[in-house]
Motif scaffolding. Structure first.
Motif, short mmCIF file in Angstrom:
data_model
loop_
_atom_site.label_atom_id
_atom_site.label_comp_id
_atom_site.label_asym_id
_atom_site.label_seq_id
_atom_site.Cartn_x
_atom_site.Cartn_y
_atom_site.Cartn_z
N UNK A 1 -12.76 1.87 10.78
CA UNK A 1 -14.06 1.63 11.38
C UNK A 1 -13.92 1.25 12.85
N UNK A 2 -14.76 1.84 13.68
CA UNK A 2 -14.82 1.47 15.09
C UNK A 2 -15.46 0.09 15.18
N UNK B 1 0.85 -1.18 0.00
CA UNK B 1 0.00 0.00 0.00
C UNK B 1 0.90 1.24 0.00
N UNK B 2 0.54 2.20 -0.80
CA UNK B 2 1.36 3.41 -0.88
C UNK B 2 1.08 4.32 0.29
N UNK B 3 1.96 5.30 0.49
CA UNK B 3 1.78 6.26 1.58
C UNK B 3 0.48 7.04 1.41
N UNK B 4 0.16 7.40 0.17
CA UNK B 4 -1.08 8.14 -0.09
C UNK B 4 -2.29 7.29 0.28
N UNK B 5 -2.27 6.01 -0.08
CA UNK B 5 -3.39 5.14 0.25
C UNK B 5 -3.54 4.99 1.76
N UNK B 6 -2.42 4.91 2.49
CA UNK B 6 -2.46 4.79 3.94
C UNK B 6 -3.05 6.06 4.55
N UNK B 7 -2.65 7.23 4.05
CA UNK B 7 -3.12 8.50 4.60
C UNK B 7 -4.60 8.73 4.34
N UNK B 8 -5.13 8.12 3.29
CA UNK B 8 -6.54 8.33 2.96
C UNK B 8 -7.41 7.13 3.33
N UNK B 9 -6.82 6.14 3.97
CA UNK B 9 -7.57 4.94 4.36
C UNK B 9 -8.57 5.30 5.45
N UNK C 1 -16.52 -1.30 17.77
CA UNK C 1 -17.56 -1.30 18.80
C UNK C 1 -18.91 -0.85 18.25
N UNK C 2 -18.91 0.26 17.48
CA UNK C 2 -20.20 0.81 17.03
C UNK C 2 -20.35 0.93 15.51
N UNK C 3 -19.24 0.77 14.76
CA UNK C 3 -19.33 0.83 13.31
C UNK C 3 -19.13 2.22 12.71
N UNK C 4 -18.83 3.23 13.55
CA UNK C 4 -18.58 4.58 13.03
C UNK C 4 -17.32 4.56 12.16
N UNK C 5 -17.37 5.28 11.05
CA UNK C 5 -16.24 5.31 10.12
C UNK C 5 -15.47 6.61 10.27
N UNK C 6 -14.15 6.49 10.51
CA UNK C 6 -13.28 7.66 10.51
C UNK C 6 -12.77 7.85 9.09
N UNK C 7 -13.06 9.01 8.52
CA UNK C 7 -12.61 9.36 7.17
C UNK C 7 -11.59 10.48 7.32
N UNK C 8 -10.31 10.22 6.95
CA UNK C 8 -9.28 11.25 7.13
C UNK C 8 -9.54 12.53 6.34
N UNK D 1 -10.35 -0.62 13.13
CA UNK D 1 -9.64 -1.45 12.15
C UNK D 1 -9.80 -0.82 10.76
N UNK D 2 -8.88 -1.11 9.86
CA UNK D 2 -8.98 -0.55 8.51
C UNK D 2 -10.31 -0.92 7.87
N UNK D 3 -10.86 0.04 7.15
CA UNK D 3 -12.15 -0.14 6.50
C UNK D 3 -11.99 0.01 5.01
#
Length: 61
Positions: A12-13, A1-9, A15-22, A57-59
């Motif tokens: 997901x929580x 995975x490239x650095x750009x892909x990691x930074x924009x990955x 526990x509750x399924x909330x998604x963190x979008x960078x 965890x990664x989503x």
């Protein structure tokens, strides 16, 4: 995975399924847009359920 892909990955929580979008961050939680998940402080918590970063965890879209 490239650095750009990691930074924009998205993350997901597990526990509750909330998604963190960078691209959005968590402005109400003090995390500005453009912040990679890996750069979030360990004392940050999920805005929905209060879980810590270790509980995410990664989503894949």
């Amino acid at each position: 995975m490239t650095e750009t892909q990691t930074a924009t990955r998205k993350w997901m929580c597990v526990t509750c399924g909330w998604i963190y979008d960078p691209e959005i961050g968590d402005p109400d939680g003090g995390i500005p847009p453009g912040t990679a998940f890996e750069d979030i402080p360990s004392d940050w918590f999920c805005p929905v359920c209060g879980a810590r970063p270790k509980d995410f965890e990664p989503y894949e879209d």
